[in-house]
Design an enzyme around this catalytic site. Sequence first.
Site, short mmCIF file in Angstrom:
data_model
loop_
_atom_site.label_atom_id
_atom_site.label_comp_id
_atom_site.label_asym_id
_atom_site.label_seq_id
_atom_site.Cartn_x
_atom_site.Cartn_y
_atom_site.Cartn_z
NE ARG A 1 6.18 4.60 51.88
CZ ARG A 1 7.13 5.49 52.05
NH1 ARG A 1 8.19 5.49 51.26
NH2 ARG A 1 7.04 6.41 52.99
CD GLU B 1 11.44 5.36 35.87
OE1 GLU B 1 11.68 5.98 36.92
OE2 GLU B 1 11.70 5.82 34.73
CG PHE C 1 8.08 7.09 37.80
CD1 PHE C 1 7.57 8.23 37.21
CD2 PHE C 1 8.75 7.22 39.00
CE1 PHE C 1 7.74 9.48 37.79
CE2 PHE C 1 8.93 8.47 39.58
CZ PHE C 1 8.43 9.60 38.98
CG HIS D 1 5.46 6.46 46.59
ND1 HIS D 1 6.20 5.33 46.90
CD2 HIS D 1 5.91 7.46 47.38
CE1 HIS D 1 7.07 5.64 47.85
NE2 HIS D 1 6.91 6.91 48.16
CG ASP E 1 5.69 13.09 46.29
OD1 ASP E 1 6.26 13.90 47.06
OD2 ASP E 1 6.01 11.89 46.22
NE ARG F 1 5.18 10.19 51.02
CZ ARG F 1 5.34 11.47 50.74
NH1 ARG F 1 4.65 12.01 49.75
NH2 ARG F 1 6.18 12.21 51.42
#
Length: 313
Positions: free
Chosen positions: A8, A55, A80, A106, A114, A164
Amino acid sequence: MAEKIATREAYGNALAEFGEKYDFVVLDADLAAATKTGVFKKKFPERFFDCGIAEGNMMSVAAGLAAAGKVPFASTFAMFAAGRAFEQIRNSIGYPHLNVKIGATHAGITVGEDGATHQCLEDIATMRSIPGMTIINPADAVEARAAVEAAILHNGPVYLRFGRLAVPVIYDKESYKFELGKGIKMTDGTDVTIVATGIMVDMALTAAELLKAEGISARVVNIHTIKPLDKEIIIDSAKATGAIVVAEEHNVIGGLGSAVTEAVCEACPVPVTRVGIEDQFGRSGKVPPLLELYGLTPANIVAKAKAAIALKK
Protein backbone atom coordinates in the site's frame (compact mmCIF):
# COMPACT_ATOMS: atom_id res chain seq x y z
CA MET A 1 17.89 -9.20 5.63
CA ALA A 2 15.58 -7.90 2.91
CA GLU A 3 14.04 -4.46 3.26
CA LYS A 4 10.34 -4.55 4.12
CA ILE A 5 7.77 -2.19 2.58
CA ALA A 6 3.99 -2.51 2.50
CA THR A 7 2.53 -2.69 -1.00
CA ARG A 8 0.00 0.00 0.00
CA GLU A 9 2.97 2.31 0.66
CA ALA A 10 4.33 1.53 -2.79
CA TYR A 11 0.87 2.21 -4.25
CA GLY A 12 0.67 5.71 -2.78
CA ASN A 13 4.23 6.55 -3.80
CA ALA A 14 3.63 5.24 -7.31
CA LEU A 15 0.53 7.39 -7.75
CA ALA A 16 2.53 10.46 -6.75
CA GLU A 17 5.43 9.48 -9.00
CA PHE A 18 3.40 8.64 -12.10
CA GLY A 19 1.14 11.65 -11.58
CA GLU A 20 3.91 13.70 -13.17
CA LYS A 21 4.03 11.47 -16.24
CA TYR A 22 0.38 10.53 -16.81
CA ASP A 23 -2.92 12.37 -16.63
CA PHE A 24 -5.14 10.56 -14.11
CA VAL A 25 -7.20 11.45 -11.06
CA VAL A 26 -7.51 9.78 -7.66
CA LEU A 27 -10.64 9.22 -5.58
CA ASP A 28 -10.72 8.02 -1.98
CA ALA A 29 -13.40 7.19 0.59
CA ASP A 30 -12.10 9.11 3.62
CA LEU A 31 -9.15 6.75 4.04
CA ALA A 32 -6.33 8.62 2.29
CA ALA A 33 -3.96 8.27 5.24
CA ALA A 34 -4.45 4.49 5.34
CA THR A 35 -4.58 3.78 1.59
CA LYS A 36 -1.62 6.14 1.13
CA THR A 37 -3.38 8.12 -1.61
CA GLY A 38 -2.70 11.10 0.64
CA VAL A 39 0.78 11.20 -0.89
CA PHE A 40 -0.84 11.95 -4.26
CA LYS A 41 -3.29 14.40 -2.66
CA LYS A 42 -0.45 16.46 -1.19
CA LYS A 43 1.30 16.67 -4.55
CA PHE A 44 -1.74 17.04 -6.83
CA PRO A 45 -4.61 18.43 -4.70
CA GLU A 46 -6.57 19.55 -7.77
CA ARG A 47 -6.64 15.97 -9.08
CA PHE A 48 -7.75 14.34 -5.82
CA PHE A 49 -11.37 13.84 -4.75
CA ASP A 50 -12.49 12.62 -1.30
CA CYS A 51 -15.89 10.99 -1.76
CA GLY A 52 -16.40 10.37 1.95
CA ILE A 53 -17.55 7.12 3.51
CA ALA A 54 -19.69 6.25 0.50
CA GLU A 55 -17.82 3.63 -1.49
CA GLY A 56 -20.64 2.73 -3.85
CA ASN A 57 -21.05 6.38 -4.72
CA MET A 58 -17.29 6.71 -5.24
CA MET A 59 -17.34 3.88 -7.80
CA SER A 60 -20.22 5.55 -9.61
CA VAL A 61 -18.31 8.85 -9.64
CA ALA A 62 -15.28 7.01 -11.01
CA ALA A 63 -17.47 5.49 -13.72
CA GLY A 64 -18.74 8.93 -14.67
CA LEU A 65 -15.23 10.34 -14.84
CA ALA A 66 -14.10 7.42 -17.02
CA ALA A 67 -17.11 7.92 -19.31
CA ALA A 68 -15.99 11.55 -19.67
CA GLY A 69 -12.51 10.47 -20.75
CA LYS A 70 -10.63 10.65 -17.44
CA VAL A 71 -8.56 7.82 -15.93
CA PRO A 72 -9.68 7.49 -12.29
CA PHE A 73 -8.11 5.47 -9.48
CA ALA A 74 -10.81 4.73 -6.88
CA SER A 75 -9.24 3.71 -3.58
CA THR A 76 -10.47 2.20 -0.34
CA PHE A 77 -10.03 -0.95 1.73
CA ALA A 78 -10.53 -4.19 -0.22
CA MET A 79 -13.53 -5.14 1.92
CA PHE A 80 -15.32 -1.91 1.06
CA ALA A 81 -14.34 -1.98 -2.62
CA ALA A 82 -15.00 -5.61 -3.55
CA GLY A 83 -17.64 -6.06 -0.86
CA ARG A 84 -19.72 -2.96 -0.23
CA ALA A 85 -19.36 -1.52 -3.74
CA PHE A 86 -19.64 -4.76 -5.72
CA GLU A 87 -22.88 -3.79 -7.46
CA GLN A 88 -21.53 -0.46 -8.65
CA ILE A 89 -18.29 -2.09 -9.84
CA ARG A 90 -20.24 -4.76 -11.71
CA ASN A 91 -22.96 -2.60 -13.25
CA SER A 92 -21.36 0.83 -13.61
CA ILE A 93 -17.74 -0.14 -14.33
CA GLY A 94 -17.60 -3.78 -15.47
CA TYR A 95 -20.70 -3.92 -17.68
CA PRO A 96 -19.78 -0.84 -19.79
CA HIS A 97 -16.08 -1.86 -19.54
CA LEU A 98 -14.97 1.56 -18.34
CA ASN A 99 -11.37 2.56 -17.76
CA VAL A 100 -11.51 2.63 -13.96
CA LYS A 101 -8.66 1.47 -11.72
CA ILE A 102 -9.65 0.19 -8.28
CA GLY A 103 -6.90 0.51 -5.67
CA ALA A 104 -7.94 -1.95 -2.95
CA THR A 105 -5.70 -1.83 0.12
CA HIS A 106 -5.73 -3.73 3.42
CA ALA A 107 -6.58 -7.03 1.71
CA GLY A 108 -6.23 -10.44 3.31
CA ILE A 109 -5.67 -11.77 6.82
CA THR A 110 -2.65 -9.50 7.41
CA VAL A 111 -4.93 -6.58 8.30
CA GLY A 112 -4.48 -8.22 11.71
CA GLU A 113 -6.20 -6.52 14.61
CA ASP A 114 -8.92 -5.02 12.40
CA GLY A 115 -10.53 -8.45 12.54
CA ALA A 116 -12.85 -10.56 10.42
CA THR A 117 -15.06 -7.73 9.18
CA HIS A 118 -12.09 -5.98 7.56
CA GLN A 119 -10.00 -9.02 6.54
CA CYS A 120 -11.17 -9.37 2.96
CA LEU A 121 -10.58 -12.96 1.87
CA GLU A 122 -13.16 -13.08 -0.92
CA ASP A 123 -12.24 -10.17 -3.19
CA ILE A 124 -10.30 -12.11 -5.81
CA ALA A 125 -13.26 -14.47 -6.17
CA THR A 126 -15.80 -11.69 -6.60
CA MET A 127 -13.66 -9.65 -8.98
CA ARG A 128 -12.84 -12.77 -11.05
CA SER A 129 -16.56 -13.19 -11.65
CA ILE A 130 -16.85 -9.81 -13.40
CA PRO A 131 -16.30 -10.19 -17.17
CA GLY A 132 -13.35 -8.17 -18.48
CA MET A 133 -11.95 -7.31 -15.04
CA THR A 134 -8.16 -7.44 -14.77
CA ILE A 135 -6.84 -8.46 -11.32
CA ILE A 136 -3.32 -7.71 -10.10
CA ASN A 137 -1.92 -8.88 -6.75
CA PRO A 138 1.72 -7.76 -6.43
CA ALA A 139 4.28 -9.65 -4.37
CA ASP A 140 6.34 -6.69 -3.17
CA ALA A 141 6.80 -2.93 -3.38
CA VAL A 142 8.74 -3.06 -6.65
CA GLU A 143 6.03 -5.11 -8.32
CA ALA A 144 3.31 -2.88 -6.83
CA ARG A 145 4.91 0.21 -8.37
CA ALA A 146 5.18 -1.47 -11.76
CA ALA A 147 1.59 -2.71 -11.49
CA VAL A 148 0.30 0.84 -11.04
CA GLU A 149 1.95 1.97 -14.25
CA ALA A 150 0.69 -1.12 -16.08
CA ALA A 151 -2.83 -0.33 -14.87
CA ILE A 152 -2.55 3.24 -16.15
CA LEU A 153 -1.48 2.03 -19.58
CA HIS A 154 -4.14 -0.69 -19.78
CA ASN A 155 -7.49 0.32 -21.28
CA GLY A 156 -10.19 -1.27 -19.14
CA PRO A 157 -11.15 -1.91 -15.52
CA VAL A 158 -8.37 -3.08 -13.20
CA TYR A 159 -8.55 -4.31 -9.61
CA LEU A 160 -5.25 -3.78 -7.79
CA ARG A 161 -4.86 -5.64 -4.49
CA PHE A 162 -2.51 -4.21 -1.86
CA GLY A 163 -1.65 -5.13 1.73
CA ARG A 164 -1.23 -3.29 5.01
CA LEU A 165 1.70 -5.36 6.25
CA ALA A 166 5.30 -4.46 5.42
CA VAL A 167 6.66 -7.38 3.38
CA PRO A 168 10.15 -8.24 2.05
CA VAL A 169 11.28 -6.60 -1.17
CA ILE A 170 11.99 -9.45 -3.58
CA TYR A 171 12.79 -7.68 -6.83
CA ASP A 172 15.36 -5.14 -7.95
CA LYS A 173 13.65 -1.94 -9.12
CA GLU A 174 16.13 -1.30 -11.93
CA SER A 175 15.98 -4.74 -13.52
CA TYR A 176 12.39 -5.80 -12.80
CA LYS A 177 10.06 -6.00 -15.77
CA PHE A 178 6.29 -6.25 -15.27
CA GLU A 179 4.23 -7.75 -18.07
CA LEU A 180 0.48 -7.73 -17.57
CA GLY A 181 -0.97 -11.24 -17.73
CA LYS A 182 2.40 -13.00 -17.59
CA GLY A 183 3.61 -15.10 -14.68
CA ILE A 184 7.25 -15.12 -13.57
CA LYS A 185 9.30 -18.27 -13.06
CA MET A 186 11.34 -17.46 -9.95
CA THR A 187 13.15 -20.79 -9.64
CA ASP A 188 13.17 -23.95 -11.74
CA GLY A 189 12.37 -27.40 -10.44
CA THR A 190 11.34 -30.89 -11.52
CA ASP A 191 9.30 -32.46 -8.69
CA VAL A 192 6.59 -29.91 -7.90
CA THR A 193 5.54 -26.37 -8.80
CA ILE A 194 4.64 -23.77 -6.17
CA VAL A 195 2.32 -21.20 -7.74
CA ALA A 196 2.05 -18.18 -5.47
CA THR A 197 0.68 -14.65 -5.43
CA GLY A 198 1.06 -11.58 -3.23
CA ILE A 199 2.77 -12.06 0.13
CA MET A 200 2.91 -15.81 -0.42
CA VAL A 201 5.59 -15.47 -3.12
CA ASP A 202 8.31 -14.77 -0.57
CA MET A 203 7.07 -17.71 1.52
CA ALA A 204 7.09 -19.92 -1.58
CA LEU A 205 10.75 -19.11 -2.18
CA THR A 206 11.52 -20.05 1.44
CA ALA A 207 9.50 -23.25 1.05
CA ALA A 208 11.47 -24.15 -2.08
CA GLU A 209 14.71 -23.89 -0.10
CA LEU A 210 13.28 -26.09 2.65
CA LEU A 211 12.22 -28.67 0.06
CA LYS A 212 15.63 -28.51 -1.59
CA ALA A 213 17.24 -29.40 1.74
CA GLU A 214 15.14 -32.57 1.67
CA GLY A 215 16.12 -33.42 -1.89
CA ILE A 216 12.89 -32.18 -3.49
CA SER A 217 13.19 -29.90 -6.51
CA ALA A 218 10.52 -27.16 -6.53
CA ARG A 219 9.72 -24.68 -9.26
CA VAL A 220 8.33 -21.35 -7.99
CA VAL A 221 6.00 -19.27 -10.15
CA ASN A 222 4.79 -15.79 -9.22
CA ILE A 223 1.34 -15.03 -10.61
CA HIS A 224 0.93 -11.29 -10.12
CA THR A 225 -1.89 -11.06 -12.68
CA ILE A 226 -4.63 -13.41 -11.54
CA LYS A 227 -6.93 -12.41 -14.38
CA PRO A 228 -6.18 -12.82 -17.20
CA LEU A 229 -4.32 -15.89 -15.95
CA ASP A 230 -1.09 -16.93 -17.65
CA LYS A 231 -2.29 -20.40 -18.56
CA GLU A 232 0.82 -21.09 -20.60
CA ILE A 233 3.21 -20.94 -17.64
CA ILE A 234 0.77 -22.96 -15.51
CA ILE A 235 0.38 -25.74 -18.08
CA ASP A 236 4.10 -25.81 -18.86
CA SER A 237 4.81 -26.19 -15.15
CA ALA A 238 2.19 -28.92 -14.79
CA LYS A 239 3.83 -30.87 -17.61
CA ALA A 240 7.35 -30.29 -16.28
CA THR A 241 6.76 -31.18 -12.63
CA GLY A 242 3.54 -33.23 -12.56
CA ALA A 243 2.25 -31.64 -9.34
CA ILE A 244 1.24 -28.17 -8.16
CA VAL A 245 0.62 -26.41 -4.86
CA VAL A 246 -1.02 -22.97 -4.97
CA ALA A 247 -0.40 -20.46 -2.17
CA GLU A 248 -2.51 -17.33 -1.63
CA GLU A 249 -3.67 -15.02 1.15
CA HIS A 250 -7.31 -15.57 0.21
CA ASN A 251 -10.10 -18.07 0.64
CA VAL A 252 -9.25 -21.33 -1.14
CA ILE A 253 -12.64 -21.00 -2.87
CA GLY A 254 -12.70 -18.80 -5.93
CA GLY A 255 -9.18 -17.37 -5.83
CA LEU A 256 -5.93 -18.19 -7.59
CA GLY A 257 -6.15 -21.83 -6.51
CA SER A 258 -9.49 -22.19 -8.23
CA ALA A 259 -8.19 -20.46 -11.36
CA VAL A 260 -5.11 -22.70 -11.53
CA THR A 261 -7.16 -25.85 -10.89
CA GLU A 262 -9.58 -24.92 -13.68
CA ALA A 263 -6.72 -24.34 -16.12
CA VAL A 264 -4.92 -27.57 -15.21
CA CYS A 265 -8.07 -29.72 -15.35
CA GLU A 266 -8.86 -28.46 -18.83
CA ALA A 267 -5.42 -28.92 -20.36
CA CYS A 268 -3.10 -31.10 -18.26
CA PRO A 269 -4.65 -32.83 -15.24
CA VAL A 270 -2.14 -33.16 -12.40
CA PRO A 271 -2.56 -33.17 -8.61
CA VAL A 272 -3.16 -29.67 -7.19
CA THR A 273 -3.13 -28.84 -3.48
CA ARG A 274 -3.86 -25.42 -2.03
CA VAL A 275 -2.55 -23.21 0.76
CA GLY A 276 -5.01 -20.50 1.74
CA ILE A 277 -7.83 -19.70 4.12
CA GLU A 278 -9.85 -22.91 4.40
CA ASP A 279 -13.38 -21.54 3.90
CA GLN A 280 -13.31 -19.55 7.13
CA PHE A 281 -13.58 -15.98 8.28
CA GLY A 282 -10.57 -14.33 9.83
CA ARG A 283 -10.24 -13.13 13.40
CA SER A 284 -8.59 -10.27 15.21
CA GLY A 285 -4.98 -10.79 16.24
CA LYS A 286 -1.32 -10.08 15.65
CA VAL A 287 -0.20 -11.00 12.15
CA PRO A 288 2.44 -13.71 12.84
CA PRO A 289 0.09 -15.83 14.98
CA LEU A 290 -2.70 -15.37 12.45
CA LEU A 291 -0.49 -16.61 9.62
CA GLU A 292 0.41 -19.66 11.73
CA LEU A 293 -3.20 -20.26 12.73
CA TYR A 294 -4.45 -20.23 9.14
CA GLY A 295 -1.51 -22.14 7.69
CA LEU A 296 -0.07 -19.33 5.60
CA THR A 297 3.51 -20.41 6.21
CA PRO A 298 6.47 -21.89 4.33
CA ALA A 299 6.11 -25.03 6.45
CA ASN A 300 2.54 -25.57 5.29
CA ILE A 301 3.55 -24.96 1.68
CA VAL A 302 6.17 -27.68 2.14
CA ALA A 303 3.56 -30.04 3.59
CA LYS A 304 1.08 -29.37 0.79
CA ALA A 305 3.84 -29.74 -1.82
CA LYS A 306 4.68 -33.19 -0.44
CA ALA A 307 0.98 -34.06 -0.48
CA ALA A 308 0.73 -33.07 -4.15
CA ILE A 309 3.80 -35.14 -5.01
CA ALA A 310 2.33 -38.14 -3.18
CA LEU A 311 -0.77 -37.94 -5.39
CA LYS A 312 1.23 -38.38 -8.59
CA LYS A 313 0.29 -41.55 -10.46
